[in-house]
Every structure is written in C-alpha cells, then in structure tokens.
Write an enzyme that holds these catalytic residues in place. Sequence first.
Site, mmCIF file in Angstrom:
data_model
loop_
_atom_site.group_PDB
_atom_site.id
_atom_site.type_symbol
_atom_site.label_atom_id
_atom_site.label_comp_id
_atom_site.label_asym_id
_atom_site.label_seq_id
_atom_site.Cartn_x
_atom_site.Cartn_y
_atom_site.Cartn_z
ATOM 1 N N CYS A 280 -37.261 17.707 42.213
ATOM 2 C CA CYS A 280 -36.874 19.010 41.665
ATOM 3 C C CYS A 280 -38.131 19.520 40.983
ATOM 4 C CB CYS A 280 -35.744 18.845 40.652
ATOM 5 S SG CYS A 280 -35.462 20.319 39.619
ATOM 6 N N CYS B 257 -38.521 25.642 44.966
ATOM 7 C CA CYS B 257 -37.274 25.102 44.428
ATOM 8 C C CYS B 257 -36.635 24.254 45.527
ATOM 9 C CB CYS B 257 -36.358 26.263 44.044
ATOM 10 S SG CYS B 257 -34.713 25.767 43.514
#
Length: 268
Positions: A191, A74
């Site tokens: 992302c 992440c």
Amino acid sequence: MPEKEEIVVFDSGVGGLSVLNKMRTFLPNERYLYYGDISNAPYGKRETAEIQRLTLAAVEPLISEQTKALVIACNTATSAAIGLLRQKYTGFPVIGIEPALKPAVEYTRTAVKERMPCILVMGTDRTLLLPKYRALRSRFEKQARIVELPATGLVPLVESGKRDGSEVEALLRSLKASVAQFAFDAIVLGCTHFPFVSEAVLRVFGPVPQFDGGDGVARQTARLLRGREARDKGGEVLFLSSANTASEKERYETLCRALTERKETEVK
Ligand code: DGL
C-alpha cells in the site's frame, strides 16, 4: 498543438507521495499534478464498485490535453479500476502499481537457501482480496510461503500525519500478533501509504528487508516516456485534493510538504 507536459499522479490520499518521490528521482524534469482523494480515504475497506466509481470520478477532471501519463499511485485503486481506466484513456500511458512481490521473491531466491522463504505482504483489505493480487500471488506461491496481513488501519494514521510513535507502533504490534507464528525473510509494503511507516515496521518486525512498488512504477513510467522527457519543468508539483474545508486543505498542504522533502533540493 502544445507538447503534452504533465504527469498526473493519483492516490486516495497522501500515500501516493511515496511514489511521486521516486518519480521525481527517475524523471526529475517533469511537471506533476498530484491528487489525493483525502475526503474519501481510506479506499481499502470499501467495496470494489465504490472504489471504481470514486477513482473514475476523481481522475476525470485531472485529465486534459496536457496529460502525458496517468499514474495510479494506489494499490487499491489499481487493483479495482486499472482496466476501466485503460479502456477510457487511450491517448497516453496509464500506469498502475502492484505489491512488490516479484522483487521480494527475487531477493529471497539468493538470500535464502535450503528452505522455503517466507514473505509477508501487507496491503489494504480490498487489495489483498481482489483478483489482481490473487493472480500475482499464484505466480509466486511455489517459490515462497506468502502470508497476507490486511492493514488498512494504518492509512488513517498516515493521513493524520502519524508516521511513528506509540499509536502506529501499537497498531503494528497488534497486527503482528496475528502472524506471530511466522519468521519472515522479506516484507512487501503493498500500500503506498506504508513506506511512510517503514521505520516503525522495522522496529516492530525486526531487520527484514522491505519492498515497495514505487521504484517499479517510476522505472516503468520513465521507460514508457523515453525520448519524450521534459527538460525544463524541474520536478514541480501542483498538489490538489478533495479537501472540503480550509483546515483539511491546510492539513493536506502541510503533509504534502513534509512527505515530499527532497534532500537534493536542500543541497543545491
Ligand atoms: N494508498 C492506497 C494503496 O496503495 C490505499 C489507501 C486507502 O485509501 O486505503 O492501497
């Protein structure tokens, strides 16, 4: 003492599965424990301290004597909390992810001659604001014009199983409007949720090469574990999450299955 034999992979939700897929290609014989903090996603619009608190709290119960490596799949949690995690866990490698600006710049260096290349970096609002990304950007701003596009709104769509179709495309079109004055030579999907909407990105932004950090993380993990690779775990994954209800759990399981489809498994 038993062999350490589990790679823990963490994300705020299902985005980290795009990284897990790469890890299973580079390290196919490991056992993985994947955790999605789905009840708190998206992280990308939260304050830094809150992301740090959520990440540390979610990771803690996943760590055991069996932990061989911790992968923060992440960008947002890495940008906010990788330093704290590395301070806390010293007995195994802690690997984070960053927007793949370096490979994008390397690509444009050979593909774009005689003018300054232009690179779009899509990420969550928080990733693009944090010092980790700002420092990365400053390393490359002499070599390319770098344009940021905060796109946290895509995360809930991917979390609800939408990868394509009118809603995803409409959001991408409205995001594109804010950077319409630029012609991009490369797009960084900063992302881990975004590789799952890459076809929609291609349709909306055109045939521009896309880069994500999943490959880099998988290579780095493989490098750090060299000589200690498992031989017999077959890439098996235990999927865990912060789902609170049976229907959330079911939705998570369905998505995990859909997003980790492996062609090589079907061939066997
Ligand atoms: N997948 C995460 C990332 O790479 C964050 C998504 C979110 O929770 O906002 O940034």
